[in-house]
Design a protein around this motif. Structure first.
Motif, PDB file in Angstrom:
ATOM      1  N   ALA A  35       0.836  -1.202   0.000  1.00 39.25           N
ATOM      2  CA  ALA A  35       0.000   0.000   0.000  1.00 39.25           C
ATOM      3  C   ALA A  35       0.877   1.261   0.000  1.00 39.25           C
ATOM      4  N   LEU A  36       1.955   1.239   0.760  1.00 37.38           N
ATOM      5  CA  LEU A  36       2.877   2.369   0.800  1.00 37.38           C
ATOM      6  C   LEU A  36       3.553   2.577  -0.552  1.00 37.38           C
ATOM      7  N   PHE A  37       3.987   1.476  -1.177  1.00 37.86           N
ATOM      8  CA  PHE A  37       4.642   1.579  -2.491  1.00 37.86           C
ATOM      9  C   PHE A  37       3.707   2.169  -3.535  1.00 37.86           C
ATOM     10  N   VAL A  38       2.478   1.709  -3.540  1.00 37.78           N
ATOM     11  CA  VAL A  38       1.501   2.221  -4.508  1.00 37.78           C
ATOM     12  C   VAL A  38       1.230   3.703  -4.258  1.00 37.78           C
ATOM     13  N   ALA A  39       1.068   4.072  -3.002  1.00 36.33           N
ATOM     14  CA  ALA A  39       0.806   5.477  -2.678  1.00 36.33           C
ATOM     15  C   ALA A  39       1.978   6.371  -3.082  1.00 36.33           C
ATOM     16  N   ILE A  40       3.195   5.931  -2.794  1.00 38.03           N
ATOM     17  CA  ILE A  40       4.373   6.723  -3.162  1.00 38.03           C
ATOM     18  C   ILE A  40       4.489   6.842  -4.679  1.00 38.03           C
ATOM     19  N   PHE A  41       4.226   5.740  -5.380  1.00 32.76           N
ATOM     20  CA  PHE A  41       4.318   5.777  -6.837  1.00 32.76           C
ATOM     21  C   PHE A  41       3.297   6.746  -7.424  1.00 32.76           C
ATOM     22  N   ILE A  42       2.070   6.694  -6.936  1.00 35.51           N
ATOM     23  CA  ILE A  42       1.036   7.598  -7.450  1.00 35.51           C
ATOM     24  C   ILE A  42       1.394   9.050  -7.153  1.00 35.51           C
ATOM     25  N   ILE A  43       1.863   9.318  -5.957  1.00 35.79           N
ATOM     26  CA  ILE A  43       2.251  10.690  -5.610  1.00 35.79           C
ATOM     27  C   ILE A  43       3.422  11.160  -6.477  1.00 35.79           C
ATOM     28  N   ALA A  44       4.429  10.297  -6.630  1.00 36.03           N
ATOM     29  CA  ALA A  44       5.621  10.697  -7.383  1.00 36.03           C
ATOM     30  C   ALA A  44       5.332  10.832  -8.875  1.00 36.03           C
ATOM     31  N   LYS A  45       4.563   9.920  -9.429  1.00 38.86           N
ATOM     32  CA  LYS A  45       4.334   9.916 -10.880  1.00 38.86           C
ATOM     33  C   LYS A  45       3.236  10.890 -11.291  1.00 38.86           C
ATOM     34  N   VAL A  46       2.105  10.836 -10.626  1.00 33.91           N
ATOM     35  CA  VAL A  46       0.950  11.625 -11.044  1.00 33.91           C
ATOM     36  C   VAL A  46       1.021  13.060 -10.541  1.00 33.91           C
ATOM     37  N   PHE A  47       1.251  13.230  -9.239  1.00 34.81           N
ATOM     38  CA  PHE A  47       1.180  14.565  -8.661  1.00 34.81           C
ATOM     39  C   PHE A  47       2.468  15.372  -8.841  1.00 34.81           C
ATOM     40  N   ILE A  52       9.546   7.239 -14.368  1.00 37.77           N
ATOM     41  CA  ILE A  52       9.375   5.925 -13.735  1.00 37.77           C
ATOM     42  C   ILE A  52      10.587   5.597 -12.856  1.00 37.77           C
ATOM     43  N   LEU A  53      11.776   5.824 -13.379  1.00 33.85           N
ATOM     44  CA  LEU A  53      12.989   5.522 -12.612  1.00 33.85           C
ATOM     45  C   LEU A  53      13.052   6.345 -11.332  1.00 33.85           C
ATOM     46  N   HIS A  54      12.780   7.629 -11.423  1.00 35.16           N
ATOM     47  CA  HIS A  54      12.806   8.475 -10.232  1.00 35.16           C
ATOM     48  C   HIS A  54      11.690   8.098  -9.252  1.00 35.16           C
ATOM     49  N   SER A  55      10.565   7.640  -9.760  1.00 44.53           N
ATOM     50  CA  SER A  55       9.479   7.181  -8.889  1.00 44.53           C
ATOM     51  C   SER A  55       9.910   5.961  -8.090  1.00 44.53           C
ATOM     52  N   ALA A  58      12.295   6.952  -5.425  1.00 38.70           N
ATOM     53  CA  ALA A  58      11.538   7.532  -4.305  1.00 38.70           C
ATOM     54  C   ALA A  58      10.915   6.440  -3.445  1.00 38.70           C
ATOM     55  N   ILE A  59      10.405   5.389  -4.088  1.00 44.28           N
ATOM     56  CA  ILE A  59       9.817   4.264  -3.347  1.00 44.28           C
ATOM     57  C   ILE A  59      10.872   3.624  -2.456  1.00 44.28           C
ATOM     58  N   VAL A  60      12.055   3.370  -2.983  1.00 47.68           N
ATOM     59  CA  VAL A  60      13.117   2.722  -2.210  1.00 47.68           C
ATOM     60  C   VAL A  60      13.544   3.597  -1.038  1.00 47.68           C
ATOM     61  N   ILE A  65      13.312   4.500   4.881  1.00 49.11           N
ATOM     62  CA  ILE A  65      13.124   5.409   6.006  1.00 49.11           C
ATOM     63  C   ILE A  65      11.982   4.945   6.912  1.00 49.11           C
ATOM     64  N   LEU A  66      10.902   4.436   6.313  1.00 49.42           N
ATOM     65  CA  LEU A  66       9.714   4.061   7.088  1.00 49.42           C
ATOM     66  C   LEU A  66       9.677   2.597   7.522  1.00 49.42           C
ATOM     67  N   THR A  67      10.735   1.834   7.281  1.00 49.14           N
ATOM     68  CA  THR A  67      10.745   0.422   7.681  1.00 49.14           C
ATOM     69  C   THR A  67      10.504   0.223   9.178  1.00 49.14           C
ATOM     70  N   PRO A  68      11.168   0.957  10.077  1.00 47.65           N
ATOM     71  CA  PRO A  68      10.879   0.754  11.501  1.00 47.65           C
ATOM     72  C   PRO A  68       9.416   1.044  11.860  1.00 47.65           C
ATOM     73  N   VAL A  69       8.836   2.035  11.219  1.00 45.55           N
ATOM     74  CA  VAL A  69       7.436   2.382  11.495  1.00 45.55           C
ATOM     75  C   VAL A  69       6.511   1.270  11.029  1.00 45.55           C
ATOM     76  N   THR A  70       6.732   0.743   9.828  1.00 50.00           N
ATOM     77  CA  THR A  70       5.845  -0.306   9.310  1.00 50.00           C
ATOM     78  C   THR A  70       5.992  -1.614  10.086  1.00 50.00           C
ATOM     79  N   ILE A  71       7.199  -1.906  10.552  1.00 48.62           N
ATOM     80  CA  ILE A  71       7.383  -3.123  11.359  1.00 48.62           C
ATOM     81  C   ILE A  71       6.602  -3.018  12.662  1.00 48.62           C
ATOM     82  N   ARG A  72       6.733  -1.909  13.355  1.00 50.37           N
ATOM     83  CA  ARG A  72       6.004  -1.714  14.618  1.00 50.37           C
ATOM     84  C   ARG A  72       4.497  -1.710  14.381  1.00 50.37           C
TER      85      ARG A  72
END
Length: 96
Positions: A35-47, A52-55, A58-60, A65-72
């Motif tokens: 869900a996070l990857f899709v949201a980041i891709f839509i924000i980076a590509k559409v908005f 595609i490469l830069h999107s 941005a996902i990576v 950065i958010l890995t500790p948050v998603t694990i918790r």
């Protein structure tokens, strides 16, 4: 990041109800990550209008950065599927 208390400091609830209880949280983490990857891709590509490469870059970056948050968050979601929160658990335990 992955350490967890054995018992709740407030109500003494045992978090590890069985061995490997939080393996199920991996599936929740996978769903959160997708869900996070899709949201980041839509924000980076559409908005923002990145390529595609830069999107994907941005996902990576954001996912690292958010890995500790998603694990918790995945552990919290997983345990809340099985254990309900009781506001007065400490009071109920002291009455026994």
């Amino acid at each position: 990041m992955t350490t967890l208390h054995e018992n709740c400091p407030k109500c003494n609830f045992k978090y590890m109800m069985e061995p490997s209880f939080f393996f199920g949280a991996m599936y929740v983490n996978y769903a959160l990550a997708v869900a996070l990857f899709v949201a980041i891709f839509i924000i980076a590509k559409v908005f923002i209008g990145l390529s595609i490469l830069h999107s994907f870059i941005a996902i990576v970056i954001v996912s690292l950065i958010l890995t500790p948050v998603t694990i918790r968050l995945s552990r919290i979601i997983w345990i809340n599927l099985f254990v309900s929160y009781k506001k007065d658990a400490k009071e109920l335990q002291s009455e026994k």
